[in-house]
Design a protein around this motif. Structure first.
Motif, PDB file in Angstrom:
ATOM      1  N   GLN A   5     -46.760 -56.896  43.297  1.00 16.90           N
ATOM      2  CA  GLN A   5     -47.261 -57.678  42.829  1.00 16.90           C
ATOM      3  C   GLN A   5     -46.842 -57.222  41.330  1.00 16.90           C
ATOM      4  OE1 GLN A   5     -48.208 -60.970  43.597  1.00 16.90           O
ATOM      5  NE2 GLN A   5     -47.703 -60.963  40.800  1.00 16.90           N
ATOM      6  N   ASP A   6     -47.566 -55.698  41.322  1.00 17.43           N
ATOM      7  CA  ASP A   6     -48.100 -55.489  40.351  1.00 17.43           C
ATOM      8  C   ASP A   6     -45.939 -54.644  39.419  1.00 17.43           C
ATOM      9  OD1 ASP A   6     -50.327 -55.286  39.610  1.00 17.43           O
ATOM     10  OD2 ASP A   6     -50.931 -53.650  40.593  1.00 17.43           O
ATOM     11  N   GLU A   7     -45.444 -54.556  40.573  1.00 12.76           N
ATOM     12  CA  GLU A   7     -43.662 -53.955  40.428  1.00 12.76           C
ATOM     13  C   GLU A   7     -42.785 -55.747  40.034  1.00 12.76           C
ATOM     14  OE1 GLU A   7     -42.227 -51.374  40.833  1.00 12.76           O
ATOM     15  OE2 GLU A   7     -44.263 -49.978  40.206  1.00 12.76           O
ATOM     16  N   MET A   8     -43.607 -56.297  40.508  1.00 12.69           N
ATOM     17  CA  MET A   8     -42.746 -57.885  40.027  1.00 12.69           C
ATOM     18  C   MET A   8     -43.506 -57.918  38.320  1.00 12.69           C
ATOM     19  SD  MET A   8     -42.740 -61.700  40.907  1.00 12.69           S
ATOM     20  CE  MET A   8     -44.597 -61.495  40.433  1.00 12.69           C
ATOM     21  N   ASP A   9     -44.524 -57.812  38.309  1.00  8.39           N
ATOM     22  CA  ASP A   9     -45.093 -58.352  36.939  1.00  8.39           C
ATOM     23  C   ASP A   9     -44.872 -57.790  35.872  1.00  8.39           C
ATOM     24  OD1 ASP A   9     -46.789 -61.063  37.968  1.00  8.39           O
ATOM     25  OD2 ASP A   9     -48.609 -58.395  37.933  1.00  8.39           O
ATOM     26  N   ALA A  10     -44.590 -56.161  36.334  1.00 10.06           N
ATOM     27  CA  ALA A  10     -43.563 -54.930  35.119  1.00 10.06           C
ATOM     28  C   ALA A  10     -42.642 -55.565  34.924  1.00 10.06           C
ATOM     29  CB  ALA A  10     -44.009 -53.538  35.660  1.00 10.06           C
ATOM     30  N   TYR A  11     -41.479 -56.092  35.789  1.00 10.81           N
ATOM     31  CA  TYR A  11     -39.508 -56.466  35.816  1.00 10.81           C
ATOM     32  C   TYR A  11     -40.073 -57.612  34.857  1.00 10.81           C
ATOM     33  CZ  TYR A  11     -35.822 -58.321  37.097  1.00 10.81           C
ATOM     34  OH  TYR A  11     -34.188 -58.733  37.188  1.00 10.81           O
ATOM     35  N   LEU A  12     -40.511 -58.354  35.407  1.00 15.14           N
ATOM     36  CA  LEU A  12     -40.872 -60.097  34.613  1.00 15.14           C
ATOM     37  C   LEU A  12     -40.905 -59.714  33.155  1.00 15.14           C
ATOM     38  CD1 LEU A  12     -42.440 -62.276  36.880  1.00 15.14           C
ATOM     39  CD2 LEU A  12     -40.081 -62.121  35.781  1.00 15.14           C
ATOM     40  N   ASP A  13     -41.810 -58.444  32.304  1.00 13.74           N
ATOM     41  CA  ASP A  13     -41.817 -58.588  31.515  1.00 13.74           C
ATOM     42  C   ASP A  13     -41.159 -57.911  30.877  1.00 13.74           C
ATOM     43  OD1 ASP A  13     -45.102 -59.452  31.708  1.00 13.74           O
ATOM     44  OD2 ASP A  13     -45.749 -57.286  31.762  1.00 13.74           O
ATOM     45  N   ILE A  14     -40.134 -56.971  31.792  1.00 10.80           N
ATOM     46  CA  ILE A  14     -38.485 -55.769  30.790  1.00 10.80           C
ATOM     47  C   ILE A  14     -37.889 -57.370  30.308  1.00 10.80           C
ATOM     48  CG2 ILE A  14     -37.497 -54.197  31.117  1.00 10.80           C
ATOM     49  CD1 ILE A  14     -40.416 -52.731  29.848  1.00 10.80           C
ATOM     50  N   ARG A  15     -37.174 -57.987  32.506  1.00 11.52           N
ATOM     51  CA  ARG A  15     -36.597 -58.690  31.836  1.00 11.52           C
ATOM     52  C   ARG A  15     -36.813 -60.062  30.836  1.00 11.52           C
ATOM     53  NH1 ARG A  15     -35.606 -63.619  36.340  1.00 11.52           N
ATOM     54  NH2 ARG A  15     -33.520 -64.746  35.355  1.00 11.52           N
ATOM     55  N   GLU A  16     -38.170 -60.260  30.204  1.00 11.90           N
ATOM     56  CA  GLU A  16     -37.900 -60.952  29.140  1.00 11.90           C
ATOM     57  C   GLU A  16     -38.240 -60.533  28.021  1.00 11.90           C
ATOM     58  OE1 GLU A  16     -41.489 -63.505  26.673  1.00 11.90           O
ATOM     59  OE2 GLU A  16     -41.960 -62.582  28.408  1.00 11.90           O
ATOM     60  N   THR A  17     -38.072 -59.377  27.757  1.00 11.62           N
ATOM     61  CA  THR A  17     -38.227 -59.074  26.240  1.00 11.62           C
ATOM     62  C   THR A  17     -36.324 -58.576  26.068  1.00 11.62           C
ATOM     63  OG1 THR A  17     -40.314 -57.417  26.349  1.00 11.62           O
ATOM     64  CG2 THR A  17     -38.261 -56.244  25.489  1.00 11.62           C
ATOM     65  N   LEU A  18     -35.803 -58.117  27.194  1.00 10.35           N
ATOM     66  CA  LEU A  18     -33.975 -57.829  27.048  1.00 10.35           C
ATOM     67  C   LEU A  18     -32.808 -59.266  27.459  1.00 10.35           C
ATOM     68  CD1 LEU A  18     -33.472 -54.805  29.873  1.00 10.35           C
ATOM     69  CD2 LEU A  18     -33.436 -54.959  26.738  1.00 10.35           C
TER      70      LEU A  18
END
Length: 296
Positions: free
Chosen positions: A159-172
């Motif tokens: 879950q923590d990895e997915m949350d981190a990915y979503l944050d970076i995905r939104e930015t990019l």
């Protein structure tokens, strides 16, 4: 596979042309690609075959129209069977790997995280060499990990990895939209809006290509490299999680909102809608994990 995707598209379009039904309003590369949810490459190959057999004609302006062979179709042609789509073993096995990954979430380390080529081949009724090729492609996208002398390991959902990915995905992705806004093709935008309309929602096959489209139009190879290296596992997770009719309808409405803002050049609203859409996948995934664990 008995046929590849371009052969299937050619055969299916021939059936539609001869029966005079279920064709897109505009016979264009982009509209046909959207109908089959593929890139332009297999569509070009399919159209070349139909043009060669005079079922379609390419006009001087590049537009397509029905050819003489199509207009001379038999009255019995409407009963002609449509071809079966090719079996996408990568997609079928990929969905199974995703389910295994979700089922590992929160379980003890003693749970076997490996999948075997022989068992998968028997389950899908295909050869072991085909399974190995599929596993290799899935490993290239992060869906599997090959461990020497052990086999193929399924990644455990975190879950923590997915949350981190979503944050970076939104930015990019928002950055990609900013960079590529001048090169958005109005015809592409219209196609994607149409691909998220009511008929697509009812079929459960909405057009989700806007994300990859924004990244490509950005022209930024570093953004492209990030999603090429990290996106496949999470994209597969999100696609699997969005199988329910209610979620599909919500995702389609969010796609349309983003695209309509982009079409009207309301960039601030497009950016906000895109960010909201990406972050809305968090609760969808949480609900999917709970559902999978209840099913076990």
């Amino acid at each position: 596979m008995s046929v590849n995707i371009s052969e299937y598209i050619e055969q299916d379009l021939e059936s539609r042309i001869r029966s005079g039904s279920d064709l897109p309003d505009r016979l264009t590369l982009s509209s046909i690609a959207g109908m089959y949810d593929v890139s332009l490459t297999p569509v070009r190959a399919a159209l070349d075959g139909l043009i060669e057999r005079k079922l379609l004609v390419k006009q001087e302006n590049g537009r397509l129209q029905l050819g003489a062979t199509a207009r001379a179709r038999s009255p019995r042609a409407k009963s002609a069977p449509r071809p079966m789509p090719p079996v996408d073993h990568d997609a079928a096995i990929g969905r199974e790997i995703i389910l295994l990954s979700l089922r590992q979430h929160g379980l003890q380390d003693g749970v076997d995280p490996f999948v075997r080529e022989e068992a998968m081949a028997e389950q899908h009724g295909i050869g072991r060499s085909l399974v190995r090729s599929t596993f290799q492609r899935l490993a290239g996208g992060g869906l599997l990990e090959h461990v020497p002398r052990c086999g193929w390991r399924v990644p455990r959902f975190d879950q923590d990895e997915m949350d981190a990915y979503l944050d970076i995905r939104e930015t990019l992705e928002v950055k990609a939209l900013d960079l590529g806004r001048a090169s958005l093709d109005p015809e592409d935008v219209e196609r994607m809006i149409e691909g998220n309309g009511a008929p697509a929602v009812q079929r459960g096959a909405i057009d989700n290509t806007l994300h990859a489209y924004f990244v490509k139009q950005s022209g930024n190879r570093y953004i492209e490299a990030f999603f090429a290296s990290n996106g496949r596992y999470y994209n597969a997770l999100f696609d699997y999680a969005a199988l329910g009719a209610r979620v599909v309808a919500e995702m389609a409405a969010q796609h349309v909102e983003i695209l309509e803002h982009a079409r009207a050049r309301r960039w601030a609203k497009a950016r906000a809608a895109l960010g909201h859409h990406i972050q809305s996948q968090r609760p969808v995934m949480e609900a999917m994990i709970a559902s999978v664990r209840q099913g076990d």
